[in-house]
Write a protein that holds these residues in place. Structure first.
Motif, PDB file in Angstrom:
ATOM      1  N   GLN A   1      56.920 -27.456 -31.881  1.00  0.00           N
ATOM      2  CA  GLN A   1      56.211 -28.634 -31.547  1.00  0.00           C
ATOM      3  C   GLN A   1      56.762 -29.453 -30.651  1.00  0.00           C
ATOM      4  OE1 GLN A   1      52.885 -28.776 -32.449  1.00  0.00           O
ATOM      5  NE2 GLN A   1      53.313 -26.827 -33.480  1.00  0.00           N
ATOM      6  N   ALA A   2      58.005 -29.574 -30.612  1.00  0.00           N
ATOM      7  CA  ALA A   2      58.713 -30.355 -29.592  1.00  0.00           C
ATOM      8  C   ALA A   2      58.833 -29.785 -28.227  1.00  0.00           C
ATOM      9  CB  ALA A   2      60.447 -30.333 -30.027  1.00  0.00           C
ATOM     10  N   ILE A   3      58.996 -28.237 -28.220  1.00  0.00           N
ATOM     11  CA  ILE A   3      58.887 -27.752 -26.940  1.00  0.00           C
ATOM     12  C   ILE A   3      57.515 -27.821 -26.329  1.00  0.00           C
ATOM     13  CG2 ILE A   3      59.294 -25.312 -25.698  1.00  0.00           C
ATOM     14  CD1 ILE A   3      61.667 -25.043 -27.500  1.00  0.00           C
ATOM     15  N   LYS A   4      56.492 -27.614 -27.083  1.00  0.00           N
ATOM     16  CA  LYS A   4      54.991 -27.705 -26.756  1.00  0.00           C
ATOM     17  C   LYS A   4      54.737 -29.025 -26.307  1.00  0.00           C
ATOM     18  CE  LYS A   4      52.539 -24.100 -29.693  1.00  0.00           C
ATOM     19  NZ  LYS A   4      51.695 -23.951 -30.733  1.00  0.00           N
ATOM     20  N   LYS A   5      55.109 -29.977 -26.802  1.00  0.00           N
ATOM     21  CA  LYS A   5      54.814 -31.441 -26.523  1.00  0.00           C
ATOM     22  C   LYS A   5      55.657 -31.936 -25.376  1.00  0.00           C
ATOM     23  CE  LYS A   5      54.764 -36.037 -28.510  1.00  0.00           C
ATOM     24  NZ  LYS A   5      54.853 -37.097 -29.487  1.00  0.00           N
ATOM     25  N   ASN A   6      57.067 -31.602 -25.470  1.00  0.00           N
ATOM     26  CA  ASN A   6      57.971 -32.457 -24.419  1.00  0.00           C
ATOM     27  C   ASN A   6      58.398 -31.413 -23.344  1.00  0.00           C
ATOM     28  OD1 ASN A   6      57.465 -34.662 -25.682  1.00  0.00           O
ATOM     29  ND2 ASN A   6      59.121 -34.033 -27.629  1.00  0.00           N
ATOM     30  N   GLY A   7      58.153 -29.911 -23.581  1.00  0.00           N
ATOM     31  CA  GLY A   7      59.167 -29.174 -22.781  1.00  0.00           C
ATOM     32  C   GLY A   7      60.301 -28.784 -23.226  1.00  0.00           C
TER      33      GLY A   7
END
Length: 307
Positions: free
Chosen positions: A37-43
């Motif tokens: 979720q962190a990578i999906k949201k913030n890269g």
């Protein structure tokens, strides 16, 4: 080239990031929901020797649908069978699978899912860490040695070498990578388990004469067992390599420390010191240090409530 990174922890993020920046189509696969979720949201955020942020795709392994040209395995050793089952839908007839896992014996598992002609076994001395979900710490440099386990697969493997080198991953095709895999396992066997048990960096552990006695004994056990299985190993050369690696990575907390101490996750001890202990038992070769270290790591896992 279309590449899946199967297991996108610290090392998976390093390889995925560098291959993505080199212009390849890269998808990260992982099961850590906060990380996804962190990578999906913030890269994917990169820190360490450089600062960067990239919008790189990431998903659960079973969500992948498009067949890949290359799959790089970076999952934890004990999670390998489940990962291979989860991604079977994206393994095409010509999909190459490169295993860069720590430890020994992974080819026997991979052969159950992948034709030998498509399997590449390798070893890497790159390092990486995770500062938290979606944040990878990339420092220093490293290299990769790999080999097709099918003797007729060298030409195709060289194409993979070229792609990885275009991403700055310093890859060499090795006509006999097994000694290098054992050498890396020996590096892990002297650093990962010990630093996890002592809760220290590599440099802190290697700083004492008492610790060095442990290191030399572990190396001897690895060499004795490896040679008995037919692997050509030079104990002095491996000792020199271990000592050099300890010097270069002195400030690093190795992956088993990250798993056990920092994140309270199960370790890969059964595929490193534990693998040597089991094989030693089969061959009638005493490996008391590898046995004890394996048992101590398992005991720590119980203390932490994760086993």
């Amino acid at each position: 080239m279309f590449i899946y990174i199967a297991g996108s922890g610290a090392m998976g993020c390093r390889f995925g990031y560098q291959l993505f920046k080199a212009g390849n189509k890269v998808v990260l696969l992982d099961k850590w929901e906060d990380h996804i979720q962190a990578i999906k949201k913030n890269g994917l955020t990169i820190t360490g020797d450089k600062e960067d942020n990239v919008k790189i795709p990431i998903m659960h392994p079973e969500e992948a649908t498009e067949p890949a040209d290359l799959i790089i395995l970076f999952t934890k050793a004990m999670q390998l069978p489940a990962m291979l089952k989860d991604i079977e839908q994206v393994i095409g007839e010509n999909t190459k699978v490169l295993c860069l896992l720590n430890g020994l014996g992974h080819e026997d598992v991979i052969k159950q899912y992948i034709p030998e002609k498509n399997i590449l076994m390798g070893v890497t001395v790159w390092t990486a860490g995770l500062q938290g979900p979606g944040v990878a710490i990339l420092k220093a440099t490293g290299s990769v040695n790999l080999q097709s386990i099918d003797p007729n697969g060298e030409k195709e493997a060289e194409k993979i070498v070229d792609v990885l080198n275009q991403a700055g991953l310093n890859v060499t095709y090795d006509k006999d990578v097994v000694p290098s895999i054992w050498r890396k396992a020996c590096v892990n066997g002297t650093m990962n388990s010990t630093c996890a048990l002592e809760d220290c960096t590599i440099g802190e552990f290697f700083a004492s004469e008492d610790a060095l006695k442990v290191v030399h004994t572990i190396i001897h056990e690895f060499v004795e067992v490896g040679q008995a299985t037919g692997v050509t190993l030079d104990e002095k050369a491996i000792t020199d390599y271990v000592m050099h690696t300890a010097e270069v990575a002195a400030e690093h907390y190795p992956s088993m420390h990250q798993d056990l101490v920092q994140n309270h996750r199960l370790t890969e001890i059964d595929y490193i010191n534990g693998a040597v202990a089991r094989k030693g038992d089969e061959l009638g070769i005493p490996t008391p240090y590898c046995h004890m270290i394996t048992e101590l790591v398992h005991a720590k896992e119980h203390v932490l409530g994760i086993r």
